[in-house]
Enzyme design. Structure first.
Site, mmCIF file in Angstrom:
data_model
loop_
_atom_site.group_PDB
_atom_site.id
_atom_site.type_symbol
_atom_site.label_atom_id
_atom_site.label_comp_id
_atom_site.label_asym_id
_atom_site.label_seq_id
_atom_site.Cartn_x
_atom_site.Cartn_y
_atom_site.Cartn_z
ATOM 1 N N ASP A 71 0.865 -1.165 0.000
ATOM 2 C CA ASP A 71 0.000 0.000 0.000
ATOM 3 C C ASP A 71 0.908 1.223 0.000
ATOM 4 O O ASP A 71 2.080 1.141 0.341
ATOM 5 C CB ASP A 71 -0.902 -0.020 1.240
ATOM 6 C CG ASP A 71 -2.025 0.991 1.145
ATOM 7 O OD1 ASP A 71 -2.218 1.559 0.060
ATOM 8 O OD2 ASP A 71 -2.692 1.213 2.166
ATOM 9 N N THR A 107 0.156 4.556 1.516
ATOM 10 C CA THR A 107 0.154 5.255 2.793
ATOM 11 C C THR A 107 0.488 4.289 3.923
ATOM 12 O O THR A 107 -0.118 3.235 4.058
ATOM 13 C CB THR A 107 -1.211 5.894 3.051
ATOM 14 O OG1 THR A 107 -1.539 6.737 1.950
ATOM 15 C CG2 THR A 107 -1.190 6.709 4.328
ATOM 16 N N ASP A 146 -1.789 -2.212 6.146
ATOM 17 C CA ASP A 146 -2.109 -1.845 7.531
ATOM 18 C C ASP A 146 -3.586 -1.587 7.775
ATOM 19 O O ASP A 146 -4.002 -1.436 8.915
ATOM 20 C CB ASP A 146 -1.316 -0.607 7.957
ATOM 21 C CG ASP A 146 -1.614 0.611 7.083
ATOM 22 O OD1 ASP A 146 -2.412 0.481 6.123
ATOM 23 O OD2 ASP A 146 -1.055 1.685 7.353
#
Length: 791
Positions: A301, A303, A535
């Site tokens: 990912d 971010t 996350d």
């Protein structure tokens, strides 16, 4: 829309009442955070090979010479070492897991606070947000577009929509929406005691090396059974005395067993896990570090992985006819009043603080919709991607900022109520208020991390819910070659086209959680070994589908619970260290496995030659225990845990081991049989003298093979290994010299003829090994294999 959490009749307990109930409940015991002690003992003691060794040991103790049961010490030593090392790893991991253990956000005395799981009591009001784990059974007091992943409980992969008044059970996760539930059962009365392990029970993927070693062990079990039967029939057919039959069968069959290999695998994984725990990495599966070494594709990912998890507002752009102050005030009200926070709302709240208002209704943000909404007393506000909300004349500005790598959100308003059922698209008729532009900071050392992965042949793909141009700009900044920029909506339905799409795309933006999962599955179908780093809740489907799941320690409870590795500090720069640990494990275990299987091949050769003849067997069980300890047991214990260099890939592992072990075992066996038969039939030596010659040949050839294996490592490592082999050879000489050890091992003092025979036979066997490619010449660069020594 349902009212937000906190509204309704349920108001939670007071702190005093919660404390009273907690005291009345007593000690509930600590929840399991890793493998249990009983499981560790079972795995290290109750194995097939230990059972075979124990059986032959019992027979030897009853019918043979007690000294020949020395190999029983192998069971005790291996089991003890394995248990101690895994317990040490368990304790280190348990301490680390407390840092990422699920916590509950409860409402007490009218305000919310976070508490540990063991502090939750019946009638607590637990607040829910995306990514939270349900830590007790309960009944929903409020539910705001709430969708719950109950696959742990029901096996159903699709999230279930839950409404106020419905029962929920611990172990499930919030995928979308918000809510609050009143706890009805905790501890032993609920599923809470099974939270830690159950959420991950479906994930225990075997690493490539584990699968290869398992295949090898199955083959060796078959070899033990087959050759054991051949040897037993031969002894029975020749009417050998019982004590001799016990001694010969034990020597033959026991030497077929790679007794320390399974323990060494567990020990290596456990040691690597302990080393990584010191660097802030929690291994929730012990094989995960080795598995990472096999990864050829990492999907990340943007971010939280490439960029810092925190954002900051750098600009506000009002729509025509809207004042800057109005946009800032609207942003402040949204950020302060939304019940489910995220990093975007936190950044806005930090930039524009305001007093919270009680929303009339709200639509929480979801990756599927890419927008959220809050209804306040005087109107409704929408916040989301510029592609989903009207931006008017600001559309070109939004695109330019996104191409610059900025995160851009649109804000719009309406006097209408929020829709009763939120669709993917917001309702028509929204009035654009403007844009808010946020900046992301690159993580420290992220460029070095990407450069390392590319240098190791690992391809990095970025899967993000952000705008594709924004993601591409960040990917380019960190050094990822942007070969293809795609939108998640372009993922083909056709499996073949999807596989090509996944292979060609480097950056995919505006991708849904299901899209991430589809890309990971497509890469897997193409034969890629895929790791997923994420996350958030939107990463969970892809984490579940990947061969190796890595979560940030700052991520959601749901992402952490399904991951094999958790980066406690959230530092992506730890990945190169993980790769190095994994490749060390692969190299070392590959080398020591060859020694163990060489012993099995040597034992098979002896059974098929001397074992089926009328000559006395050249080795007693205690001889094999001595030789195996000096040439395999002690060396491999150090070599499995030592630093290393050289080839690491597990492809054709079993074939490589066989290519090394079978010729090596045969050549060593040939040298030993020739030396032994020459001693018996030509020198007319006694059987004890001839056996002393045989043991000497075996030790010399075994230590040579250790040196040959380490010729593929660095010069420093090879020098240290040579010194170790010299010490081990000295220990064997000491065993011959000291009367007590000589008598115990049934050895004799070598006379000149015995010495010459042992030296010549060893030289012939070692020469044959060298000509066959088992060279002890160290390569100049320390990273090239030497002949068949690496297979």
């Amino acid at each position: 829309m349902q009212p937000s959490p906190g509204a309704g009749q349920a108001v939670g307990l007071t702190e005093a009442e919660a404390a009273r109930r907690l005291a009345a409940a007593g000690d509930r015991g600590e929840p399991a955070t890793s493998r249990s002690y009983a499981s560790i003992v079972r795995a290290n003691v109750f194995t097939v090979f230990n059972a075979i060794l124990a059986g032959f040991g019992a027979v030897t103790l009853i019918f043979g010479d007690v000294r020949d049961a020395l190999f029983l010490g192998i069971i005790v030593a291996n089991s003890t070492i394995g248990i101690v090392q895994e317990v040490r790893a368990k304790r280190a991991l348990d301490r680390l897991s407390l840092l990422v253990a699920p916590r509950a956000r409860v409402q007490r005395d009218g305000s919310s606070r976070e508490i540990a799981l063991d502090e939750v009591v019946a009638d607590d009001l637990v607040l829910l947000a995306p990514g939270d784990q349900l830590i007790a059974d309960g009944r929903l007091a409020t539910a705001n577009d709430l969708r719950v992943d109950e696959s742990v409980l029901t096996g159903e992969s699709e999230p279930a929509r839950r409404a106020a008044g419905e029962d929920v059970r611990s172990g499930a996760f919030v995928v979308e929406g918000t809510g609050a539930y009143v706890v009805t059962a905790v501890g032993a009365d609920s599923f809470a005691s099974r939270i830690t392990g159950e959420a991950r029970s479906f994930r225990h993927p075997r690493s490539p090396l584990e699968r290869a070693i398992n295949r090898l062990l199955y083959a060796l079990v078959g070899l033990v059974v087959g050759l054991g039967a051949v040897l037993g029939f031969s002894l029975y057919h020749r009417h050998v005395a019982l004590s001799t039959a016990v001694s010969t069968s034990s020597a033959g069959v026991v030497s077929l067993i790679p007794e320390g290999l399974v323990v060494l695998v567990s020990l290596t994984y456990a040691a690597a896990a302990v080393r990584m725990s010191r660097r802030g990495v929690l291994a929730q599966q012990l094989n995960a570090i080795e598995s990472l070494a096999s990864v050829d594709t990492i999907c990340v990912d943007k971010t939280g992985t490439l960029t810092e998890a925190a954002l900051r507002v750098i600009d506000v752009l009002p729509a025509p006819g809207v004042s800057d102050e109005d946009v800032r005030r609207a942003l402040a009200r949204i950020a302060a009043s939304a019940s489910a926070g995220n990093i975007t709302l936190q950044a806005i709240a930090d930039a524009f603080p305001a007093d919270p208002e009680v929303p009339v209704a709200e639509v929480p943000f979801s990756s599927r919709r890419r927008w959220s909404a809050v209804a306040l007393q005087d109107g409704s506000y929408y916040l989301g991607a510029p592609e989903r909300l009207p931006v008017g004349a600001l559309s070109r500005v939004a695109e330019e900022r996104q191409r610059d790598g900025r995160r851009v959100l649109a804000i719009a308003s309406t006097q209408d109520a929020l829709p009763g059922e939120a669709d993917e698209l917001p309702p028509a008729g929204l009035a654009p208020l403007g844009l808010v532009v946020l900046a992301e900071e690159l993580r420290p050392n992220v460029r070095d991390t990407i450069a390392f992965l590319r240098g190791e042949g690992v391809e990095v793909k970025v899967l993000s819910g952000d705008n594709p141009q924004t993601v591409a700009a960040i990917a380019g900044d960190v050094g990822i070659p942007v070969k293809g920029v795609s939108d998640g909506g372009e993922i083909p339905d056709n499996p073949e086209s999807r596989r090509q799409f996944a292979l060609n795309a480097t950056v995919i933006g505006r991708i849904s959680p299901e899209g991430k999962q589809a890309i990971v599955n497509a890469l897997h179908d193409e034969g890629r070994y895929v790791a997923m780093v994420g996350d958030g809740v939107n990463d969970v489907p892809a984490l579940k589908s990947s061969r190796l799941a890595i979560a940030q320690g700052s991520g959601t409870q749901m992402a952490r619970s399904v991951s094999d590795l958790v980066l406690i500090t959230g530092d992506f720069a730890a990945v190169p260290q993980l790769v190095a640990e994994g490749r060390r494990a692969l190299r070392n275990l590959g080398r020591v496995t060859k020694l163990y299987v060489t012993k099995s091949a040597f034992a098979a050769f002896l059974i098929l030659t001397i074992g089926t003849s009328s000559d006395a067997y050249p080795l007693l069980p205690r001889h094999l225990s001595l030789a195996a300890s000096l040439t395999i047991g002690i060396p491999t214990f150090f070599l499995a845990l030592a630093p290393s260099s050289g080839p690491w890939r597990p492809e054709r592992f079993v074939r490589g081991v066989a290519q090394f072990a079978i010729p090596a075992g045969t050549l060593v066996g040939t040298g030993l049989v020739c030396g032994y038969l020459f001693s018996v039939h030509d020198l007319d030596l006694s059987v004890p003298d001839a056996r002393t010659v045989a043991v000497t040949i075996l030790v010399a050839c075994g230590l040579y093979l250790v040196l040959a294996l380490e010729a593929t490592g660095s010069r420093r490592r090879s020098t240290l290994v040579a010194a170790m082999c010299a010490v081990l050879g000295g220990l064997y000489v000491l065993a011959l010299i000291v009367p007590a050890s000589r008598d115990f091992f049934a050895l004799t003092v070598p006379d000149p003829g015995m010495v010459v025979t042992a030296v010549l036979a060893s030289a012939i066997a070692i020469g044959a090994l060298s000509l066959s490619g088992y060279s002890v010449t160290v390569s100049d660069h320390g990273d090239q294999s030497s002949g068949s020594a690496e297979g």
